[in-house]
Write an enzyme that holds these catalytic residues in place. Sequence first.
Site, mmCIF file in Angstrom:
data_model
loop_
_atom_site.group_PDB
_atom_site.id
_atom_site.type_symbol
_atom_site.label_atom_id
_atom_site.label_comp_id
_atom_site.label_asym_id
_atom_site.label_seq_id
_atom_site.Cartn_x
_atom_site.Cartn_y
_atom_site.Cartn_z
ATOM 1 N N GLU A 1 -0.321 7.689 10.118
ATOM 2 C CA GLU A 1 -0.865 7.053 8.926
ATOM 3 C C GLU A 1 -2.215 7.638 8.546
ATOM 4 O OE1 GLU A 1 -0.328 2.794 7.783
ATOM 5 O OE2 GLU A 1 -2.444 2.663 8.357
ATOM 6 N N GLY B 1 -9.819 -7.018 14.190
ATOM 7 C CA GLY B 1 -9.689 -6.018 13.144
ATOM 8 C C GLY B 1 -9.955 -4.652 13.736
ATOM 9 N N ALA C 1 2.419 -5.780 11.426
ATOM 10 C CA ALA C 1 1.527 -6.937 11.553
ATOM 11 C C ALA C 1 0.775 -6.855 12.871
ATOM 12 C CB ALA C 1 2.337 -8.237 11.475
#
Length: 366
Positions: free
Chosen positions: A229, A118, A111
């Site tokens: 990622e 963003g 989170a």
Amino acid sequence: MVSQFAQTRLSPGAREREAAAAFNRELWTQASSFGLTGLPFPEQFGGSNLNALDTMVIIEALGKHCEDSGLIFSLCAHMFAASVPIWRAQNEMTSRYLPSFINGTHICANAITEPEAGSDVFALKTLAVRDGDQYIINGSKCFVTNAPIADYFLIYATTDPARGFLGISAFLLPRETAGLQVQAELNKTGLRTSPWGTVYLNDCRVSAKTRLGAEGCGAALFHESMIWERGCLFAFYVGYMERTLEQCIDYARTRKQFGRVIGENQSIQNRIVDMKLRLETSRALLYRAGELHRDGKHCEEAISLAKLWISEAAVQSGSDAVQIFGGFAMITATGVDSLLRDALPARVFSGSSEMQRILIAKSLGL
């Protein structure tokens, strides 16, 4: 083995689950038991100790053979964005929590994104104020993958606003933390079986022991997680593009219009050749980044290049697939429209395409 497992255990019923936007915890448990939530982690914690390149190979196989794209996305978000920082912190929290995240007993959600943070990810308004041996955390997080099903939340908050990048800290909070609330968000266009939500933190008083690593090291831990990622998750789209390409080739060989198969039409051939070209360049860029990471060399530019290209290529190939199938692409049973729907968010998450261009430009000295 991964390909067979994906085909026989993870794919059956995928389109029904997608239509219902239904996450399947039993499949999560099976995938974890198979080892899919522990690929890069040391064996001492129950992982497979794979390097980045080997991890990419596994994730690509899932992309090609697993039709439940949301499930794989949730697995990757849990593994790379949430578990990697806990691994890299290398403290008592690593040995305490990482094994249960690897074996699938617990799900952890990363989170960090906020309504006003963003792409400007370190403009966090969530604050963690020190009060003796505790912190009081206030703020909210949005677009949190796995939030509705998570047992733990990796919360990034500002502990020293004056220090910017070095003023961010990470906290690992259990779901039952007083003042922590989760609200499931609306269904998504793509990746529908991967649940997401908003996390609200209202005067969450937590022990300093929940902080992951030293105060101020949160940004560095997040940066490490994004290396994994952006690199490994996008191997999924490489496999996905290959699966869609094969569907299009089979269709072009059998579908007839104007008395001949459509694969004889140059316009169809051009689209398929372009899909093949995007696939091969995507794989080459991805594996080059994986080799650099594996060898301990500077890899951030290569990872950004791969992430940028693959996310854009997947969207374009998904669009081409819809054009090739025409009206049949709108029939749920074909599933050919899924790449386009599932690839659209890939240009935004893990750093938008615009942010990747900024990172690449900086690496070029601009």
